[in-house]
Design an enzyme around this catalytic site. Structure first.
Site, PDB file in Angstrom:
ATOM      1  N   SER A 134       0.793  -1.231   0.000  1.00  0.00           N
ATOM      2  CA  SER A 134       0.000   0.000   0.000  1.00  0.00           C
ATOM      3  C   SER A 134       0.824   1.278   0.000  1.00  0.00           C
ATOM      4  CB  SER A 134      -0.950   0.009   1.203  1.00  0.00           C
ATOM      5  OG  SER A 134      -2.047  -0.851   0.972  1.00  0.00           O
ATOM      6  N   LYS A 137       0.235   3.675  -2.802  1.00  0.00           N
ATOM      7  CA  LYS A 137      -0.875   4.628  -2.778  1.00  0.00           C
ATOM      8  C   LYS A 137      -0.376   6.078  -2.773  1.00  0.00           C
ATOM      9  CE  LYS A 137      -4.587   1.916  -0.560  1.00  0.00           C
ATOM     10  NZ  LYS A 137      -4.058   0.593  -0.289  1.00  0.00           N
ATOM     11  N   SER A 189      -5.491   3.643   4.380  1.00  0.00           N
ATOM     12  CA  SER A 189      -5.067   2.699   3.348  1.00  0.00           C
ATOM     13  C   SER A 189      -6.260   1.995   2.711  1.00  0.00           C
ATOM     14  CB  SER A 189      -4.101   1.661   3.942  1.00  0.00           C
ATOM     15  OG  SER A 189      -3.313   1.078   2.931  1.00  0.00           O
TER      16      SER A 189
END
Length: 438
Positions: A134, A137, A189
Site C-alpha cells: 500500500s 498509494k 489505506s
C-alpha cells in the site's frame, strides 16, 4: 484416529497437572530454563544482489496473470545506477567513517535521505526490487491530485465498497467528496477509496498506466505498478530508492502534506441497502491515521504503511528535526524484532545524527519533456478545500508555466495584429472619404 490421539494427549496433560498438584513440594523437580534453539536475529543478506531484476518469488497466486495475458518481463536495469555509483551496491551502503547501522532492522532494503538536499545518507539494497504493497498509494495520490477536483462529490458503487483488502469503510450509495476519498486512501489505506478514485480516472487499467508514467517522470525506474491500491499483481515492483523519490515529490504538494499528517477526521457514513431488509444506515465515524510513527516520533511529518503476504511489511515516512527533513523507506520487512514504524524511527535517528554533508548518492529530480530536471514553482500554499488543479506537481509546473507564457505571448501577438489591422483599415477608409470629398 486423530480424535483418539487428541483425547489421549488431553488425558495425559490432565493427569500430569493433577499429579503435580498432589505431590509434596519437596518431590517437585527443579525447573530448568528452556533450551533456546532459535538463532539470533540478523538483517537479511543482500550483498549478492538477489533482487536486482525482480522481487522474491510470490508465495501465493496473487501474481498469476489473467487468462489470455502473460507475466510482463522484468523492467530493464539501468546501465548506471540512478542516484550515483554507490547506490548500485546491494548490501549496506553508508558514508566512509559512518557509525554502524542500528540493530534490529528486519527490512531487506531501506533508504534514509534528506528530502530537501536529496542526499542519500544511508541505504541497504537501495535499487533492489520489492513489492510496495500500500505504500504505492502515495503514487496514486500524486496522480489523483493532478487530475481530480477535491470538491467533486462521488457516489460510491457496490464495486467500490467490495474492493479486496483493507478498507476505510465506504458503502454503496454513500456520497463522498474526493477530499474524503483521499483521506480514506492515505490515512486508512482504503482499497475501497482507491477503487473509487481510479474509477474516475478511467478505471484500474488507465490509472495504472498513469501511475507508471508518473514513476518514469520521477526517475523511479525500478517501479511498475500492477494495481492502483498496491495489491500484488503480475510485474508489480518498486525499490526503497524509488519509494523515497515518490514520497519526496508528494511532500512537495501542500495538499498531500496536510492529508498525510492528519491524525483524525470525521468520515461520512452511508445509507442502508434497501435490498437487505435488516440493513441499517451507517453513521458518521471518526477516521484515525494508521501510521503509529505520526503519534510516537517527535517531528513526524506523516507516512504510509503497507503489507501483503508477498510484499511483507513496507513503510515510508518523513520527519523534521532542527530544520532538516528526512525520508525513510522500508521494503520487505517484518514485525520482528520490532515493528516497522519503530525500525523507521531508529533509521531516522541514525540519519539525523549524521553530518548534513554526508552522502552516498542523491535523490534525482523529476524529469520533464524538455529537460532532465525541473524546478517547482513557488506560490501560496492552498488549503484542502481548494481543488488540486491549483497545486501543480513539481514535474509539471515548469512545462505548465511555459505553456501559459506561450499562450500569453500568442494572445498579445493576436491583439497587436488586430489593432494594427483596424488602424490600417481606418486610414484607408479616411483616405477614401477624403478623396471622394475632393
Amino acid at each position: 484416529m486423530t480424535r483418539i490421539r487428541s483425547f489421549a494427549v488431553v488425558c495425559a496433560v490432565s493427569m500430569a497437572v493433577v499429579g503435580v498438584g498432589a505431590a509434596p513440594a519437596s518431590a517437585q523437580p527443579a525447573l530448568e530454563p528452556p533450551v533456546t534453539t532459535t538463532p539470533p536475529f540478523t538483517t537479511p543478506y543482500t550483498d549478492n544482489c538477489p533482487f536486482a531484476a525482480s522481487p522474491p518469488p510470490a508465495i501465493d497466486l496473487s501474481e498469476v496473470p489473467a487468462p489470455g495475458s502473460t507475466v510482463p518481463q522484468p523492467l530493464p536495469i539501468p546501465a548506471e545506477a540512478v542516484g550515483g555509483d554507490r547506490l548500485a551496491e546491494c548490501g549496506a551502503v553508508v558514508p566512509d567513517g559512518a557509525p554502524p547501522l542500528p540493530a534490529d532492522i528486519s527490512a531487506t532494503g531501506f533508504v534514509v535521505a534528506d528530502m530537501d538536499s536529496g542526499a542519500v545518507l544511508a541505504a541497504k539494497d537501495p535499487h533492489g526490487r520489492y513489492r510496495p504493497a500500500s505504500t504505492i498509494k502515495v503514487l496514486l495520490a500524486l496522480v489523483a491530485l493532478d487530475e481530480l477536483n477535491l470538491n467533486t462529490q462521488v457516489t460510491a458503487t457496490a464495486e467500490d465498497a467490495a474492493a479486496e483488502g483493507s478498507a476505510v469503510g465506504i458503502g454503496k450509495n454513500g456520497v463522498y467528496t474526493n477530499l474524503q476519498l483521499m483521506q480514506g486512501l492515505v490515512m486508512a489505506s482504503g482499497n475501497d477509496a482507491a477503487h473509487a478514485l481510479s474509477r474516475q480516472m478511467g478505471g484500474d487499467g488507465a490509472t495504472v498506466a498513469k501511475m507508471n508514467a508518473k514513476a518514469v517522470e520521477l526517475g523511479a525506474l525500478d517501479t511498475r505498478t500492477a494495481t492502483p491500491s498496491g495489491l500484488d499483481g503480475p510485474g508489480m515492483a518498486c525499490s526503497a530508492y524509488d519509494l523515497a523519490l515518490i514520497y519526496r515529490e508528494a511532500m512537495r504538494n501542500p495538499t498531500f502534506t496536510q492529508l498525510i499528517s492528519t491524525q483524525t477526521v470525521q468520515f461520512p457514513g452511508y445509507p442502508k441497502d434497501p435490498a437487505i431488509p435488516e440493513d441499517q444506515d451507517r453513521p458518521v465515524f471518526t477516521l484515525s491515521n494508521d501510521n503509529l510513527l505520526l503519534y510516537n516520533y517527535e517531528g513526524a511529518l506523516g507516512g504510509k504503511t503497507g503489507y501483503t503476504d508477498d510484499a511483507r511489511q513496507t513503510f515510508v515516512a518523513g520527519a523534521e528535526r532542527d530544520g532538516r527533513r528526512l525520508v525513510v523507506t522500508i521494503m520487505q520487512g517484518d514485525v520482528l524484532p520490532i515493528r516497522p514504524w519503530e525500525q523507521a524511527a531508529r533509521l531516522l535517528d541514525y540519519g539525523f545524527a549524521m553530518d548534513s554533508s554526508s552522502s552516498v548518492g542523491d535523490l534525482v529530480e523529476p524529469r520533464s519533456t524538455s529537460a532532465v530536471t525541473s524546478t517547482r514553482s513557488s506560490g501560496p500554499t492552498p488549503t484542502l478545500a481548494q481543488p488540486p488543479s491549483s497545486v501543480p506537481s513539481s514535474s509539471a509546473s515548469g512545462s505548465r508555466q511555459s505553456d501559459l507564457q506561450a499562450q500569453g505571448d500568442t494572445v498579445v501577438r493576436i491583439a497587436i495584429g488586430v489593432i494594427g489591422t483596424i488602424v490600417v483599415l481606418g486610414l484607408l477608409w479616411g483616405a477614401r472619404r477624403l478623396s471622394r470629398t475632393r
